[in-house]
Design a protein around this motif. Structure first.
Motif, PDB file in Angstrom:
ATOM      1  N   UNK A   1       0.815  -1.204   0.000  1.00 18.60           N
ATOM      2  CA  UNK A   1       0.000   0.000   0.000  1.00 18.60           C
ATOM      3  C   UNK A   1       0.849   1.255   0.000  1.00 18.60           C
ATOM      4  N   UNK A   2       1.991   1.138   0.661  1.00 21.23           N
ATOM      5  CA  UNK A   2       2.897   2.289   0.729  1.00 21.23           C
ATOM      6  C   UNK A   2       3.401   2.664  -0.665  1.00 21.23           C
ATOM      7  N   UNK A   3       3.648   1.652  -1.468  1.00 16.90           N
ATOM      8  CA  UNK A   3       4.093   1.900  -2.844  1.00 16.90           C
ATOM      9  C   UNK A   3       3.031   2.706  -3.596  1.00 16.90           C
ATOM     10  N   UNK A   4       1.785   2.315  -3.386  1.00 15.34           N
ATOM     11  CA  UNK A   4       0.703   3.027  -4.054  1.00 15.34           C
ATOM     12  C   UNK A   4       0.625   4.478  -3.613  1.00 15.34           C
ATOM     13  N   UNK A   5       0.826   4.667  -2.327  1.00 14.36           N
ATOM     14  CA  UNK A   5       0.753   6.035  -1.820  1.00 14.36           C
ATOM     15  C   UNK A   5       1.911   6.862  -2.365  1.00 14.36           C
ATOM     16  N   UNK A   6       3.058   6.236  -2.413  1.00 17.08           N
ATOM     17  CA  UNK A   6       4.235   6.943  -2.931  1.00 17.08           C
ATOM     18  C   UNK A   6       4.029   7.376  -4.367  1.00 17.08           C
TER      19      UNK A   6
END
Lengths: 648, 651
Positions: free
Chosen positions: A235-240
């Motif tokens: 999910x962090x990748x998506x937010x980034x």
């Protein structure tokens, strides 16, 4: 030889019209009159050992047969040996050389990362929802209560959880003892990171589906920590990727992250390092890379002649669920190579002085026919997305990214972004996770062909690292050291020992090993071996081959001339034809004696072979003594032009 | 005399010295081409047609060129080496292991000497950074020290003042002792102007060193105050310790019994007697295991941690010098017996309260010396005197070279290296400005300007131990209690209970007993070279050594003799003409000239002219044949050669 060379300029204008010049000088090319004469000449003058005996000893059948057998044997032996030699050469064998060099070395590039991608305070807004849901999930699955606020709002916000796709779920595993017969939730389940967990009957994971939800699989993990971290990371990748702005650079790196920096006892400055941001490892500083104005050189081994850094490793502002490691990460790599912190890093412990000693090793492979390697990557069918020197890692990562863009339509955030492609985000590409994990699986089992496409570079430099640790600062010196650091660098950390780390990187020795390949059979040795064989069996040389070629050419030419003559005599009128034949015949006849024979008619008429050769070579001395007496001229010039006035 | 003449005549008769095979160069070439065994030449002569002959000339010349080119390649690659790697499995000699405490001297013992320095360091810390002691005990001590030293004034700061540089102005500096700004003249080294604007909040710290006549000064600045203080302290420390005698220094440092609490080797107990002491100027007493003179070198029977060296070290952290060393631990170096351990350059640090396991893997390398590579076995051929009592290595050579330069340039020896003969260690009583000299010299050395790197050759054979370290927490929580109390009892020297942060455990062992040897051997031998050259000669021209001798005979000896004879006759003729011009007897000379003109062999006319001259040299007589005979001889040479060519054709 010199006398012959004087004649060289003369034939230049002549070849256009050879027949007219015949009566003055010897012609440009002249041919023998008959095959017999030709063979006679060849036998007398050839340098092929066996052939002379074979062709020229016609008086004795027995002898001829004997020589023929011998000649064939040696011929066979020679070509057998030739075959072996060529076979060896064209298998392109290499021999390995190990050179131990000892000289001043270029210090490699050193990349140090903070292990903290973003300051939590800056990211808090973006991560707020994710964190809350993660905590909620942790509470649901493990009854773990991380913050007090959660408990109060947990019930109320349960519905919000559905706003994130791919929720973490606990998955029952029906028959754990038999790993082979384990029933999977979906037949397309790819990874099973839980080989033998008998204790629990469930695993934890999240579901990934393709575009139209027709095919789904679960990524499962046996450990809850792994699962939560992987899920959070996903999910962090998506937010980034949603954060379009370039990550905030910490301009004052030298003061804030790197407290002190020295190389060769000299303080570093801003020109010595460059900065880049890694989405997982945070701010990374590369010392001594290619845009350093003058590269650092090591003239001496030892701690005092290397890079020494004092780093800040406090973790008060880390993202709690992402960064589970504290310290700093360091990597040593070549100047023009990108730093793959995942692949070859070294973690530094806080409160420690880490001394990393390096030794250099270089590998030089022979390219081309000798081995499968690439000089600069230009012949590799993968676009280099990094824009740096070719290495195998660069190629493999580029290859994966290219495939990712082709298959999934978006770029993976950890690899460079080509122009016109955006990073993956499930709000825009809702099935990229499915696609990514599928691709990852295909990649690791080499169905993408990346590992075959990416060839080894021909020149590689590796640095072998070994580390020693000591506690830093020591009890007696920590007071003033911390005081100084806090005064100079606004360093205020509660737990002081964990807030700093010291790093020394130096060459252990200036000896470095070069493993290089060299062709074990070179062209020169091949030719030498061929020549040895040839001399051994045949005693002939390349020039002998030219002789044979000349013989064949002569044969053809004579055949042609004879055919022409016959043709002329048959179809032409006798008068004309006779004259034409005479012309052809007279051309060699007039020129032939010009060199050797005083009697113009004798070579064409005499049939006895040995007699001809005797006559051919014998007369000149007598002739020479005769010649000058007729024309007393200059003493030295007479010798070179001796033939010319002698023409009858 | 008569007998001599007789013998001479006999020799002349039996071994007639004939001239070259032909009277002129052109004839000689012709003769050579017809008779040589070398391929190609004969074709030049016997071919008919100018184009054909030209082509044959070209072929022959190409073959000659190819032979030269290929043979040049062969010879140039003669000095190459081939490398063989062998892996032995055998009982391996255990290397020498040198262990040092990072801290050189017990601070309590050395404090008297360093009292003034410590006082001033603390003082400058206070003025520089407003630093005040935190620990009450420390503060009390510091106060007592400061009160004791009040009257003496600061002599260290007088000598080399610490300076703070305000940002932007590097020429003006604030002196910490006096507080007033002072103009800094001379060069400023290491100040990068772009560093200055990085730090908004602070200036730089550094110190100034001047040469003897204070005309040239250098300012050394540091971006970090920690480094500046440490360097400054180290300078003075070296000055002070240079004046202390070696015995006193050894006594101040740790004893073997103190440092080594327990020792185990190859499953058997060992103690301090197995270690030899060696005093290092910067690390104090170091102890080397398995390096005893006149004793057999220990070896391990098995690989693995059980069969290596296991020691527990006592590193008393409280006795550490606060300014000289900032980290805690010990240094270990693995090296060959009788080799000098460069502990300051290449040592693996080990941590306290940890068990450090070091696995070794041995690689031996043997290089070929001249002319294959530039390496040396011993000190032969190296123009540097060895100041270490150890076998040759590149490091020793470099350090010896530096020390020699130091004595030469600065007049005294640097503290951290052994003393060369007839030199003293530098201290500011005798050499007030040695530090400037040292810094300049060291800078030049590090950048390779002293030429030491080119003088020193690498060693031809060396052993290398590849080390793999791993760490574990030691002692474990549960075992800590009993372990520490037992160790305290073991360590009778210290009258206090051991703390786990004072101890470090070290295991050094062979990972396996495989030894890798990299041995260079010549890739080419002279036989190989000859056979390759023979192959080339045979391939292109079917030539051999004999035909090379032939070429030398024909092209050099014969040609030269023809030319020489020609010139000699010319000279003689000229002389004869000069003699003849005054004398009225002219007829012989036109006769000779006529003869000379009509024939290309010069023997005939010159011989006649020589005959007409009374002082004809006797030596020339056998070489010059009679005039009529010459033409005959010419014919004979050709006929002889002719029969030679005939032979193969007939048989």
């Amino acid at each position: 030889m010199k006398g012959d060379k004087h004649e060289e300029p003369e034939p230049g204008p002549e070849p256009a019209a050879p027949p007219p010049s015949t009566d003055e000088e010897e012609p440009l090319l002249e041919f023998h009159h008959s095959y017999r004469e030709l063979f006679q000449f060849f036998c007398n003058n050839t340098t092929i050992h066996g052939a002379i005996r074979l062709v020229c000893s016609q008086h004795n059948r027995m002898k001829t047969a004997f020589w023929a057998v011998l000649w064939l044997c040696t011929f066979g032996m020679m070509y057998w040996q030739f075959g072996l030699l060529f076979g060896e050469y064209f298998s392109y064998p290499v021999s390995l050389n190990i050179n131990l060099n000892s000289e001043k070395l270029v210090f490699p590039a050193v990349t140090v990362c903070t292990l903290n991608p973003y300051r939590y305070t800056e990211m808090k807004k973006d991560l707020e929802e994710l964190d809350r849901i993660t905590e909620q999930t942790l509470f649901d699955l493990y009854k773990y209560n991380s913050s007090n606020t959660l408990v109060a709002h947990a019930r109320g916000r349960r519905d919000l959880r559905e706003s994130l796709p791919h929720p973490l779920q606990r998955l029952p595993v029906p028959a754990p003892p038999h790993a082979a017969s384990r029933v999977r939730r979906s037949d397309s389940s790819l990874r099973d990171n839980n080989p033998q967990v008998n204790r629990k009957d469930w695993k934890i994971g999240f579901q990934l589906c393709n575009q139209n939800n027709s095919d789904c699989f679960y990524r499962t993990y046996s450990s809850g920590v792994d699962a939560v971290r992987e899920w959070y990371r996903f999910h962090y990748i998506n937010i980034l990727s949603r954060r379009q702005d370039t990550p905030l650079l910490e301009e004052e790196a030298l003061g804030k992250f790197i407290f002190a920096c020295r190389f060769n006892q000299v303080s570093c400055n801003e020109a010595n390092y460059s900065h880049f941001h890694h989405p997982m490892y945070g701010n990374c500083y590369t010392f001594n890379n290619k845009n350093n104005s003058n590269l650092w050189m090591s003239f001496m081994p030892g701690v005092n002649n290397g890079l020494s850094l004092t780093l800040r490793t406090e973790q008060n502002d880390f993202i709690p669920l992402l960064s589970t490691v504290t310290g700093a990460r360091v990597m040593v790599h070549g100047q023009d190579e990108p730093a793959f912190m995942d692949d070859g890093g070294f973690n530094l412990r806080p409160g420690m002085e880490t001394s990393i000693s390096m030794s250099k090793e270089a590998v030089d492979r022979l390219g081309g026919d000798y081995g499968d390697c690439t000089k600069n990557g230009s012949d590799v069918p993968v676009e280099n997305l990094y824009g740096t020197k070719y290495t195998q890692q660069v190629c493999i990562h580029s290859c994966f990214q290219v495939n990712m863009i082709r298959e999934c339509g978006c770029a993976y955030i950890f690899y460079p972004q080509p122009r016109g492609v955006e990073f993956c985000d499930y709000r825009k590409h809702n099935s990229w996770g499915y696609c990514y994990y599928k691709l990852q699986d295909a990649f690791s089992s080499d169905r993408l062909g990346c590992f075959t496409k990416c060839r080894k570079p021909c020149n590689m430099t590796t640095y072998k690292l070994s580390a020693g640790y000591s506690r830093w600062p020591s009890v007696t010196s920590q007071d003033w050291v911390f005081q100084m650091l806090s005064l100079q660098n606004n360093y205020t950390v509660k737990n002081k020992r964990d807030g700093v780390a010291k790093l020394n990187i130096f060459f252990k020795e200036l000896n470095y090993k070069t493993n290089s390949e060299s062709p074990s059979v070179t062209m020169v040795t091949l030719l030498s071996n061929l020549g040895s064989q040839w001399s051994l069996w045949f005693g002939s040389s390349v020039l002998s081959v030219v002789e044979v070629a000349e013989l064949i050419f002569d044969l053809l030419a004579i055949t042609f001339l004879m055919l022409l003559r016959r043709f002329q005599s048959q179809y032409w009128s006798p008068g004309r034809g006779g004259r034409g034949a005479q012309e052809v015949a007279s051309t060699p006849a007039s020129s032939l004696p010009s060199r050797f024979c005083p009697h113009p008619a004798s070579p064409s008429s005499s049939l006895g072979g040995p007699a001809t050769s005797l006559a051919l070579s014998a007369p000149p001395p007598a002739y020479a003594t005769l010649g000058p007496r007729l024309a007393p001229s200059g003493s030295m010039e007479a010798s070179s032009s001796a033939h010319t006035p002698g023409e009858p | 005399m008569a007998a001599g003449e007789k013998i001479k005549a006999k020799i002349k008769k039996n071994l007639p010295v004939r001239g070259p095979q032909a009277p002129t160069i052109k004839e000689l070439m012709r003769w050579y081409c017809l008779n040589t065994n070398t391929h190609g030449c004969r074709r030049i002569v016997v071919s008919r047609g100018r184009l054909r002959r030209l082509l044959w000339i070209l072929f022959t010349l190409t073959a000659v060129a190819l032979i030269f080119w290929q043979c040049a390649l062969l010879i140039s690659s003669f000095y190459t080496v081939s490398v063989s790697i062998k892996v032995h499995f055998q009982k391996l000699d255990f290397p020498a292991v040198t262990i040092c405490n990072i801290n050189p001297y017990r601070y309590s013992a050395v404090r008297d000497l360093l009292a003034e320095l410590e006082q001033e360091t603390r003082g400058s810390l206070k003025t520089l950074f407003g630093f005040s002691e935190i620990t009450s005990r420390k503060r009390r001590e510091a106060e007592s020290w400061s009160s004791a030293r009040k009257g003496t004034g600061s002599k260290f700061l007088n000598l080399i003042p610490l300076l703070a540089f305000d940002k932007g102005e590097t020429s003006k500096a604030r002196d910490f002792r006096t507080g007033r700004k002072r103009k800094v003249s001379g060069r400023i080294i290491h100040t990068a102007s772009d560093v200055v604007h990085v730090y908004e909040s602070k200036g730089l710290v550094g110190f100034q060193l001047c040469s003897n006549d204070t005309s040239s000064c250098a300012v050394y600045t540091f971006t970090s105050g920690v480094n500046a203080i440490r360097e400054w302290y180290k300078l003075h420390y070296m000055n002070i310790m240079a004046q202390v005698s070696l015995e006193k220094k050894i006594n101040m440092s740790y004893s073997a019994e103190e440092l080594l609490v327990t020792c185990f080797f190859d499953g058997e107990s060992c103690d301090a007697r197995n270690f030899t002491r060696f005093h290092h100027p910067m690390y104090g007493n170091c102890y080397t295991f398995n390096n005893r003179q006149n004793e057999t070198i220990l070896s391990t029977s098995m690989g693995g941690s059980e069969y290596g060296l296991q020691v527990i070290l006592y590193l008393n952290e409280e006795e550490y010098n606060p300014f000289l060393v900032s980290s805690t631990g010990a240094k270990v170096i693995v090296h060959r017996q009788y080799e000098y351990p460069f502990i300051e350059d290449v040592g693996t640090e080990i941590e306290t309260a940890m068990a450090t396991s070091i696995g070794m893997h041995l690689t031996e390398s043997f290089k070929l010396s001249e002319p294959y590579s530039r390496c040396t076995e011993d000190w032969n051929g190296v123009l540097i005197t060895n100041i270490y009592n150890a076998t040759y290595s590149l490091q020793i050579c470099l350090h010896s070279c530096f020390q020699a330069k130091m004595v030469e340039k600065c007049g005294c020896a640097q503290f951290s290296q052994p003393l060369p003969q007839g030199a003293n260690y530098c201290n500011y009583r005798q050499h007030p400005n040695w530090m400037y000299c040292y810094y300049e010299l060291h800078q030049a050395f590090v950048w390779g300007e002293l030429g030491c790197q080119s003088v020193c050759k690498e060693a031809c054979s060396f052993k290398e131990w590849t080390l793999t370290t791993s760490l574990a927490q030691w002692p474990s929580e549960v075992s800590e209690k009993w372990l520490l109390s037992v160790l305290t009892w073991d360590q009778g020297q210290i009258k206090k209970k051991l703390n786990k942060t004072d101890l470090a455990k070290l295991l050094i062992f062979y990972k396996d007993l495989n030894q890798r040897s990299i041995v260079e051997s010549p890739a080419n031998s002279i036989e190989m070279l000859l056979s390759n050259i023979g192959g080339q000669l045979g391939l292109w021209m079917s030539c051999s050594i004999v035909c090379i001798i032939e070429i030398i005979e024909v092209f050099f000896i014969d040609s030269l003799s023809i030319v020489a004879r020609h010139q000699w006759h010319k000279a003689k003729e000229w002389w004869a003409r000069r003699q003849a011009s005054p004398c009225p007897e002219a007829p012989p000379s036109p006769q000779g000239q006529d003869n000379l003109g009509l024939n290309m062999d010069d023997d005939l006319p010159t011989f006649t002219s020589a005959l007409c001259l009374p002082p004809a040299p006797a030596a020339q007589v056998p070489g010059t044949p009679p005039p009529r005979y010459n033409t005959l001889r010419l014919e004979r040479t050709f006929s002889r050669q002719l029969t030679g060519t005939e032979v193969p054709a007939e048989s």
